[in-house]
Design a protein around this motif. Structure first.
Motif, PDB file in Angstrom:
ATOM      1  N   PHE A   1     -12.297  10.848   5.105  1.00 23.62           N
ATOM      2  CA  PHE A   1     -10.742  10.411   4.971  1.00 23.62           C
ATOM      3  C   PHE A   1     -10.608   9.949   6.428  1.00 23.62           C
ATOM      4  N   LEU A   2     -10.950  10.307   7.393  1.00 22.94           N
ATOM      5  CA  LEU A   2     -10.833   9.489   8.681  1.00 22.94           C
ATOM      6  C   LEU A   2     -11.017   8.242   8.737  1.00 22.94           C
TER       7      LEU A   2
ATOM      8  N   LEU B   1      -8.607   6.347   6.396  1.00 25.34           N
ATOM      9  CA  LEU B   1      -7.417   6.231   7.195  1.00 25.34           C
ATOM     10  C   LEU B   1      -7.275   5.019   8.122  1.00 25.34           C
ATOM     11  N   ARG B   2      -8.375   4.987   9.054  1.00 28.99           N
ATOM     12  CA  ARG B   2      -8.755   3.853   9.964  1.00 28.99           C
ATOM     13  C   ARG B   2      -8.589   2.443   8.978  1.00 28.99           C
ATOM     14  N   ALA B   3      -9.478   2.386   7.961  1.00 24.09           N
ATOM     15  CA  ALA B   3      -9.572   0.941   7.276  1.00 24.09           C
ATOM     16  C   ALA B   3      -8.370   0.887   6.326  1.00 24.09           C
ATOM     17  N   TYR B   4      -7.470   1.782   6.107  1.00 27.50           N
ATOM     18  CA  TYR B   4      -6.433   1.680   5.121  1.00 27.50           C
ATOM     19  C   TYR B   4      -5.696   0.419   5.086  1.00 27.50           C
ATOM     20  N   PRO B   5      -5.163   0.080   6.255  1.00 27.35           N
ATOM     21  CA  PRO B   5      -4.212  -0.831   6.174  1.00 27.35           C
ATOM     22  C   PRO B   5      -4.898  -2.406   5.593  1.00 27.35           C
ATOM     23  N   GLU B   6      -6.289  -2.457   5.806  1.00 28.23           N
ATOM     24  CA  GLU B   6      -6.770  -3.774   5.391  1.00 28.23           C
ATOM     25  C   GLU B   6      -7.283  -3.724   4.128  1.00 28.23           C
TER      26      GLU B   6
ATOM     27  N   LEU C   1       0.768  -1.333   0.069  1.00 30.12           N
ATOM     28  CA  LEU C   1       0.058  -0.016  -0.036  1.00 30.12           C
ATOM     29  C   LEU C   1       1.004   1.181   0.097  1.00 30.12           C
TER      30      LEU C   1
ATOM     31  N   PRO D   1       1.832   5.237   0.795  1.00 31.34           N
ATOM     32  CA  PRO D   1       1.450   6.081   2.002  1.00 31.34           C
ATOM     33  C   PRO D   1       0.315   6.763   1.854  1.00 31.34           C
ATOM     34  N   PHE D   2      -0.600   6.884   2.915  1.00 31.33           N
ATOM     35  CA  PHE D   2      -1.919   7.306   2.828  1.00 31.33           C
ATOM     36  C   PHE D   2      -1.817   8.852   2.309  1.00 31.33           C
TER      37      PHE D   2
END
Lengths: 199, 220
Positions: A38-39, A42-47, A3, A5-6
Motif C-alpha cells: 500500500f505504501l 500510494l506513491r504511484a497512485y497519482p499516475e 481519481l 481519495p486513496f
C-alpha cells in the motif's frame, strides 16, 4: 472522473489484499507485504490511469512485494516460520493487536493463524500455484490478468490455479466454502472471461 | 446445497441459473475476509509510513462540534479545508483528491493542533486561531477577502459592503459574498462575522443556524 481519495482504495481493497498476502506469504510476513504494497501503491497512485482495474493493479504490486518479503525471509535465520513475530510497527504505532498477541503467547492467536494444516498445505504448493490460487479465488482476477501479473501464459495461469486448488482440496478435505463479496467479484471476472476469451 | 467436491476446473459454466455466487473454496475460507484489528493496525502503519516518506499529501479527520461534524484536512503546509456536514464530507474529500492530490488518507495526528484550538474555541477559551494555513484552494480576489477576515475581531461583525470597501472594491459586495460562501477555511477564517448591512446574519456555508450559533457563542 478524477481519481478517488486513496483512503477509499484502502477501505475497499485493503481486506482483500491482506487475505491475498496471508495466502501467498503466510501469516507472519503478510502484514509486512501489505504495508509495502500500500505504501508503493500510494506513491504511484497519482499516475494511475483512471480506468485502471484497481484489483489487478494492487495484486501486481503485492506480487512483487511478496517476492521481496519471501527473499528477505530466506536470508533470515531459521525458526521464523515457527515463532510468530510481533508485527514490525514502524515507530511503535503498530497498534495494540500484534504486540498483545505475542506478549500473551500463542493462546491469543486467532484460529486461522494456528491452522497449521492450512499453512502446511499452502507451503507445499509450488509458488506459482499458490499465487494463482490466491489471485483467482481471493482477489477474483481472471486468468488473463493473473498471467500478466505472474509472467506466464493465460493457459498456464489457469492450469496453475486449477492444479493448486485441486491439491489444496485434497490436503484439506471437507472444508466448507464461503460465499462473499470476493465470490461476487470472482463471478464477474469469470463472466468477463467467459464472454471475452475462453476458447 | 452443493457438496464441495474437488473440481478440476472451477469455471462455473452455467452460473446464471445458480442461486449463489461462486464461493471462496473451502481450503481458503479459513482466512478471514474482515479483520478489524489488523485493519486498524495496518492503517496506522500506512499513515505513519506515508508521513515519513513525504507521501501524505492530504490528511483528514472529522470532529464533533456544537455546529455539527466538521471535516478537517491538512497538507504538509497547513490546514487546507474545513467543511460542515451539510457540505457533504465525501464530496469535499473527492474535491480535495482532484484539486490538491489523490493521496488522501485519514490521519488524525496532523490535525491535533487544529482540534485542540477548535475545542478551546467552542469552550469559549480561544478568540483567535494560530495555525499554519494552506490557502491554495482560494485565489485572486476571494483569497484577498478571506485573508482579511481575521481582522474582524472575536465577538464583532462586519458588513459585506464594508468588507468590499476594505478590499479596495466598494462595488464588489456580491463578490465578497461569494468569497465568504466559498471560504475553504470557515471558523478559522471567520466569514461568519460578515453580516448584512441591515444587521441580519445572511447566508453561511454551514447553514444559517450554524452562523447564529457561532455569533451567539462569541457574544457571550
Amino acid at each position: 472522473m478524477a481519481l478517488r481519495p486513496f483512503e477509499e482504495i484502502v477501505t475497499e481493497y485493503g481486506p482483500m489484499v491482506l487475505r491475498v498476502c496471508r495466502a501467498v506469504v503466510g501469516p507472519h510476513d503478510a502484514e509486512d507485504a501489505w504495508s509495502e504494497t500500500f505504501l508503493a501503491a500510494l506513491r504511484a497512485y497519482p499516475e494511475l490511469p483512471e480506468d485502471a482495474r484497481i484489483e489487478a493493479w494492487l495484486v501486481t504490486i503485492a506480487h512483487r512485494k511478496a517476492i521481496d518479503v519471501v527473499r528477505a525471509d530466506s536470508r533470515r535465520p531459521l525458526a521464523v516460520a515457527e515463532v510468530p513475530e510481533p508485527a514490525v510497527g514502524g515507530s511503535g504505532t503498530g497498534g495494540p493487536g500484534a504486540p498483545a498477541a505475542s506478549a500473551n503467547g500463542q493462546a491469543q492467536q486467532p484460529p486461522w493463524e494456528r491452522d497449521e494444516e492450512l499453512w502446511d498445505a499452502l507451503k507445499a504448493l509450488p509458488r506459482r500455484q499458490r499465487a494463482a490460487v490466491a489471485y483467482h479465488y481471493l482477489a477474483g482476477l481472471p486468468y488473463r490478468e493473473i498471467a500478466a501479473v505472474t509472467g506466464v501464459s493465460t493457459d498456464a495461469a489457469r492450469r496453475a490455479a486449477s492444479d493448486g486448488i485441486t491439491s489444496l482440496r485434497r490436503s484439506l478435505p471437507g472444508r466448507t466454502e464461503q460465499r462473499t463479496d470476493a465470490g461476487a467479484r470472482q463471478r464477474r471476472a469469470h463472466q468477463r472471461e467467459e464472454r471475452g476469451e475462453r476458447p | 446445497m452443493t457438496t464441495p467436491t474437488p473440481r478440476a476446473n472451477s469455471g462455473p459454466s452455467g452460473t446464471s441459473d445458480a442461486p449463489a455466487v461462486p464461493a471462496v473454496p473451502g481450503p481458503l475460507a479459513a482466512l478471514p475476509d474482515a479483520d478489524p484489528a489488523a485493519r486498524e493496525r495496518l492503517h496506522a502503519r500506512l499513515v505513519d509510513g506515508a508521513e515519513r516518506a513525504g507521501l501524505l499529501d492530504v490528511a483528514y479527520r472529522t470532529l464533533e462540534t456544537p455546529v455539527g461534524p466538521l471535516l478537517l484536512a491538512a497538507t504538509e503546509e497547513g490546514l487546507v479545508r474545513i467543511a460542515y456536514g451539510v457540505q457533504d464530507h465525501d464530496a469535499v474529500l473527492a474535491d480535495l483528491a482532484e484539486r490538491v492530490s489523490p493521496r488522501v488518507l485519514r490521519g488524525p495526528a496532523r490535525l491535533e493542533q487544529t482540534v485542540r484550538q477548535l475545542d478551546e474555541y467552542f469552550a469559549g477559551r480561544r478568540t483567535r486561531f494560530e495555525l499554519p494555513l494552506d490557502l491554495r484552494l482560494s485565489t485572486g480576489f476571494r483569497r484577498e477577502v478571506i485573508t482579511r477576515l481575521p481582522d474582524i475581531g472575536y465577538g464583532r461583525t462586519e458588513s459585506y459592503a464594508r468588507m468590499a470597501a476594505a478590499a479596495g472594491s466598494p462595488r464588489a459586495v456580491r463578490a465578497v459574498g461569494t468569497a465568504c460562501a466559498t471560504n475553504p477555511l470557515p471558523l478559522v477564517l471567520p466569514c461568519h462575522r460578515v453580516v448584512r448591512s441591515d444587521g441580519s446574519a445572511g447566508g453561511y456555508a454551514g447553514g444559517a443556524e450554524a452562523k447564529r450559533t457561532l455569533l451567539t457563542l462569541e457574544a457571550a
